[in-house]
Enzyme design. Structure first.
Site, PDB file in Angstrom:
ATOM      1  N   GLU A  46      -4.996  -7.122   2.471  1.00  0.00           N
ATOM      2  CA  GLU A  46      -5.076  -6.871   3.332  1.00  0.00           C
ATOM      3  C   GLU A  46      -5.590  -5.637   3.409  1.00  0.00           C
ATOM      4  OE1 GLU A  46      -1.208  -5.645   2.053  1.00  0.00           O
ATOM      5  OE2 GLU A  46      -2.059  -7.610   2.148  1.00  0.00           O
ATOM      6  N   ASN A  47      -6.197  -5.661   2.169  1.00  0.00           N
ATOM      7  CA  ASN A  47      -7.011  -5.029   1.950  1.00  0.00           C
ATOM      8  C   ASN A  47      -7.887  -3.700   2.796  1.00  0.00           C
ATOM      9  OD1 ASN A  47      -8.472  -6.923   0.558  1.00  0.00           O
ATOM     10  ND2 ASN A  47      -7.989  -5.375  -0.834  1.00  0.00           N
TER      11      ASN A  47
ATOM     12  N   GLU B  70      -2.158 -10.119   8.226  1.00  0.00           N
ATOM     13  CA  GLU B  70      -3.231  -9.807   7.153  1.00  0.00           C
ATOM     14  C   GLU B  70      -3.317  -8.251   7.619  1.00  0.00           C
ATOM     15  OE1 GLU B  70      -2.700  -9.792   4.345  1.00  0.00           O
ATOM     16  OE2 GLU B  70      -1.866 -11.756   4.204  1.00  0.00           O
TER      17      GLU B  70
ATOM     18  N   HIS C 251      -0.800  -5.696   8.675  1.00  0.00           N
ATOM     19  CA  HIS C 251      -0.533  -5.627   7.715  1.00  0.00           C
ATOM     20  C   HIS C 251      -1.140  -3.377   8.063  1.00  0.00           C
ATOM     21  CE1 HIS C 251       1.728  -6.795   5.001  1.00  0.00           C
ATOM     22  NE2 HIS C 251       1.050  -7.702   4.316  1.00  0.00           N
TER      23      HIS C 251
END
Length: 891
Positions: A277-278, A311, A314
């Site tokens: 999840e950058n 993701e 997040h």
């Protein structure tokens, strides 16, 4: 961070970290400015950090920066270069002392992405550079305070050859993109939201892009981009639609709006995880983003939708509010799994989604809870954090969040999440912070609930009913306990707060309830079990009921009630709760399998449980039922699930009994299965929607049964489906049915089908993974030889995690009858693979250990052979901390 103790592993000192010893960071990093000059073997990384002392830190003037596998080129404070005797360098990091309260640190390191086979930090995936920094990969890029409670504002500049790497990506918004001399170019990205280093991302490659946009609830226009290899451009539509659905759902259900100007996803084939999840730049395993009807199954489509949602969610539950330390990992993961599960339930069948999630809990997480790696949702200690990305942290953690939702109700739960997000935005929070928000929103004291976080193991709840016809009362008595686990005995554990969703089933379904003299105006109630033993009394019960408990799986427990077989069939056919119906039918099927095993053990004749046959007949006859639920209920409990109910586990007997029972059911209802198959077949074009998915699932369930007792006509039907399907769901289902068919008439057909399938799809890596998995799980004798041959096949890649999972993991976890061969050859094979992967990719090696850690659950001979395999791994001179921790705890 936590303090630690060290353990000797060969020549290496391994560190154990403890939650109780957490201390705040000595310095904050206000800004992080990174410049990458990309090169396969000599990438230069320059970091410029502005630091400020933490006034709450117990140690003043000393800074430790994590760093592994780095070559330090230079170091300077406020522009002044440091000499070698002005810092201390070790294989774990860099220590600086006598530091001022505020300063700028400039550090230049050199790394070799091409040689980074661990797939942590910055590495090459074929022709692409990419990163994976969670949990502790950033320390393989540069020296840094690589801990989640150090949040910084990042600016990243990437310099690379433009012809080779025309796309340069990092977190945040693009602030500059210019060409340089010598065929180079650079791109600079700025992320205005503070984040820990584990959320950093970088990608450079020759990538194609699919672009779209999303308008937020405040009318902001967000650019959406999915980057893939050019050949995969036709596989992005579903992921993009899933992303947009996720963004809208998070706004409507949680009030959370996306914050940056751009959201990007990149598909990478060499990736240890499913996705990451950058912040603003999600990096995905290709298996979790690419989808096309011809190459992707319904399960694959559903997985893409769920992972994209996970993701994206997040961005708030993990990024905007992150975790203080890795002991709080479930704070972001458990919460987000709950969120993505609810999203998927809203997008499809809520009951089917619940059944699928509970099946994972009961089959896999319960096994984890009863093994040597059992740990609380909030672990008290760890040696290697990558070993704690577990089902306990994710799935059990999600069930804890679901229990809050059950106890508080949807409105108070939403109020609590609003408090949590608003109070901790831009901070690194703790599980205690999350509980506090729940308490504040509801006005409840949830102190007892916290035992779910601190105690390992799966609670056991035994229930008994007592009906008094004269008083027209029904008493339900519950007893709870939690078995011994590595950190505590059952006697040391405190009673849990357990929500028990209950209904009383009469002849016509659930009855209206009066509890302790109070009419509830409802036919179900959530009882709160808080003591070791507790009784609840229902009044005005006209006839003896059949109670259904833990409806919807209201708590992650093992429950027991002395149902008669007829009670189970009554629940399965009369209850209105879909999960409860499924669960009752599964219990009936479990009894039937155990009955066949008992007869086989004594070499006696047996017959199919009549009530199970009757139930299947009723299910198949009722065309008004959801076909997906009918398919789920007709599918016999898996060998993995049955193994969790067995002591000792008898893999060969279990396999033989289950297959024999399936064959008998198939033969009894052959005409019904045939008509069901035909009724669910359709010539219309593929579409991924709940109705069509349900029909395909029941059609292929029917095909699986038909192929368990085939004749020439059925074999021809299967071949026709294999050859002429317009979608991968039906094609791979037919191939799998052929490969698993034990009828001699299918022998030549399956070999031809496997060759045809590979020739057709050899250039589609994800489809080849399906082809590998079908063969790896083939239960026919001689599997190990087939596995070794597959590993020499051009379609296999020993460096790629997806290929390793498709062959080695699928064989060892889902081909029990061959993996558990009595000569121990399966165990020796797995040990060989782990020893090789330990040096190549320790994370993947550690995850492959799962089948061996359960050695105590088998017979004496298998126990000895499995233990020998573990000891051989343990004797390796340079075990990674990932593998060492699991092996030592298992032995």
């Amino acid at each position: 961070m936590s303090h630690s103790t060290d353990t000797l592993n060969g020549d290496n000192m391994l560190t154990t970290h403890y939650l109780k010893d957490y201390t705040v960071p000595s310095f904050f990093i206000k800004t992080t400015d990174l410049t990458f000059k990309l090169d396969p073997t000599k990438t230069e990384v320059t970091s410029v950090l502005t630091l400020a002392a933490n006034p709450e830190a117990p140690t003043k003037g000393t800074l430790f920066l994590h760093g592994e596998s780095l070559t330090l080129k230079s170091l300077a404070i406020d522009g002044k270069p440091l000499k070698a005797d002005e810092y201390v360098l070790s294989d774990k990091g860099l220590t600086l002392t006598h530091l001022p309260a505020a300063f700028t640190l400039t550090c230049v390191t050199e790394i070799a992405p091409e040689r980074n086979s661990s797939l942590e930090g910055l590495y090459k995936s074929r022709s692409m550079y990419c990163t994976q920094c969670e949990a502790e990969g950033f320390r393989k890029i540069t020296y840094y305070s690589d801990r989640p409670d150090v949040l910084s504002e990042f600016t990243t500049t990437i310099i690379a050859n433009k012809a080779q790497y025309p796309v340069l990506l990092s977190n945040g918004n693009l602030i500059e993109a210019v060409d340089l001399d010598g065929g180079l170019h650079k791109a600079s990205w700025h992320d205005p939201f503070k984040k820990p280093a584990y959320l950093f991302a970088l990608v450079a490659g020759d990538l194609a892009v699919v672009e779209d946009s999303f308008t937020t609830m405040s009318a902001r226009e967000i650019t959406l981009k999915i980057f893939v290899e050019a050949k995969d451009l036709d596989k992005c539509e579903h992921a993009m639609a899933s992303l947009k659905h996720s963004m809208r759902w998070d706004e409507e259900v949680y009030g959370r709006e996306y914050d940056l100007d751009i959201f990007m996803i990149v598909a990478v084939d060499d990736f240890n995880m499913g996705a990451m999840e950058n912040k603003g730049l999600n990096i995905f395993n290709t298996s979790c983003v690419l989808a096309n009807p011809k190459t992707t199954t319904d399960a694959g489509f559903a997985r893409v939708e769920a992972v994209v949602a996970h993701e994206y969610f997040h961005n708030w539950s993990g990024n905007r509010v992150t975790c203080r330390d890795w002991f709080q990992l479930s704070l972001k993961e458990g919460f987000t799994v709950f969120r993505d599960a609810e999203f998927s339930a809203d997008r499809g069948s809520r009951t089917v989604k619940r059944v699928e999630d509970v099946s994972v809990m009961r089959t896999m997480q319960f096994a984890e809870d009863s093994g040597p790696m059992a740990h609380p949702v909030q672990p008290a200690s760890y040696m290697e954090i990558s070993n704690f990305y577990t089902l306990t942290i994710y799935e059990k953690g999600a069930e804890l969040v679901r229990m809050y939702h059950t106890l508080l109700g949807p409105e108070l739960f939403r109020k609590a999440t609003d408090i949590y997000f608003e109070r901790h935005d831009g901070e690194a929070a703790t599980i205690e912070d999350f509980v506090r928000a729940m308490e504040e929103a509801s006005g409840r004291d949830l102190s007892q609930f916290k035992y779910w976080y601190s105690q390992a193991g799966t609670p056991v709840v035994q229930a008994a009913g007592d009906y008094d016809a004269q008083e027209q009362t029904f008493k339900l008595t519950f007893k709870q306990y939690c078995p011994d686990t590595p950190e505590a005995t059952s006697a040391q554990k405190k009673p849990y707060l357990i929500p028990v969703n209950v209904a009383l089933l009469g002849t016509q379904g659930p009855q209206a309830l009066t509890l302790e003299g109070q009419a509830l105006n409802s036919d179900e109630v959530v009882l709160e079990l808080t003591e070791s033993e507790q009784t609840f009394t229902f009044h005005h019960v006209a006839s003896e009921p059949v109670p259904t408990i833990f409806r919807g799986f209201s708590a992650p427990v093992k429950s027991a009630y002395p149902y008669k077989k007829s009670d189970l069939l009554h629940i399965a056919t009369q209850d209105k709760d879909g999960f409860t119906r499924f669960d009752a039918f599964q219990q009936l099927a479990v009894v039937a399998i155990f009955d066949v095993m008992a007869a086989m053990r004594k070499e006696e004749s047996w017959q199919v449980e009549p009530l199970l046959l009757d139930g299947i007949g009723q299910l198949l006859a009722d065309e008004n039922l959801d076909p997906a639920m009918v398919a789920l209920m007709c599918e016999l409990p898996s060998e993995a699930y049955m193994s969790g109910l067995s002591t000792p586990i008898e893999p060969h007997l279990l396999h033989r009994a289950r297959e024999a029972l399936k064959g008998a059911i198939a033969a009894h209802y052959v005409s019904v299965w045939r008509s069901t198959y035909e009724r669910c077949s359709s010539d219309k074009a593929y579409s991924f929607n709940a109705q069509d998915v349900a029909l395909r699932s029941l059609k292929n369930c029917a095909l699986s049964y038909l192929m368990a007792a085939p004749d020439a006509s059925i074999l021809n039907t299967c071949l026709t489906q294999f050859k002429h399907s317009d979608n991968m769901t039906d094609e791979i289902a037919a191939l799998s049915a052929l490969v698993k068919c034990t009828d001699p008439a299918a022998t030549s057909l399956k070999a031809e089908a496997l060759n045809t399938f590979y020739e057709r799809w050899q250039n589609e890596a994800l489809v080849v993974n399906l082809w590998l998995s079908v063969q790896a799980t083939n239960a026919e004798p001689g599997a190990l030889a087939r596995i070794k041959a597959l590993m020499e096949h051009p379609g296999y890649d020993s460096q790629n995690p997806n290929k390793i999972r498709s062959v080695v993991s699928m064989f060892c976890n889902y081909n029990a009858v061959n993996f558990h061969a009595e000569d121990g050859s399966g165990y020796q094979f797995l040990a060989d693979q782990i020893i090789v992967l330990n040096k190549q990719n320790p994370q993947i090696a550690a995850r492959l250990l799962s089948p061996l850690v359960k050695w105590k659950k088998y017979d004496t001979n298998r126990q000895q052979l499995m233990r020998e395999a573990l000891e051989r791994i343990h004797s390796e001179p340079e075990l990674s901390s990932d593998v060492y921790e699991i092996v030592v705890k298992s032995l």
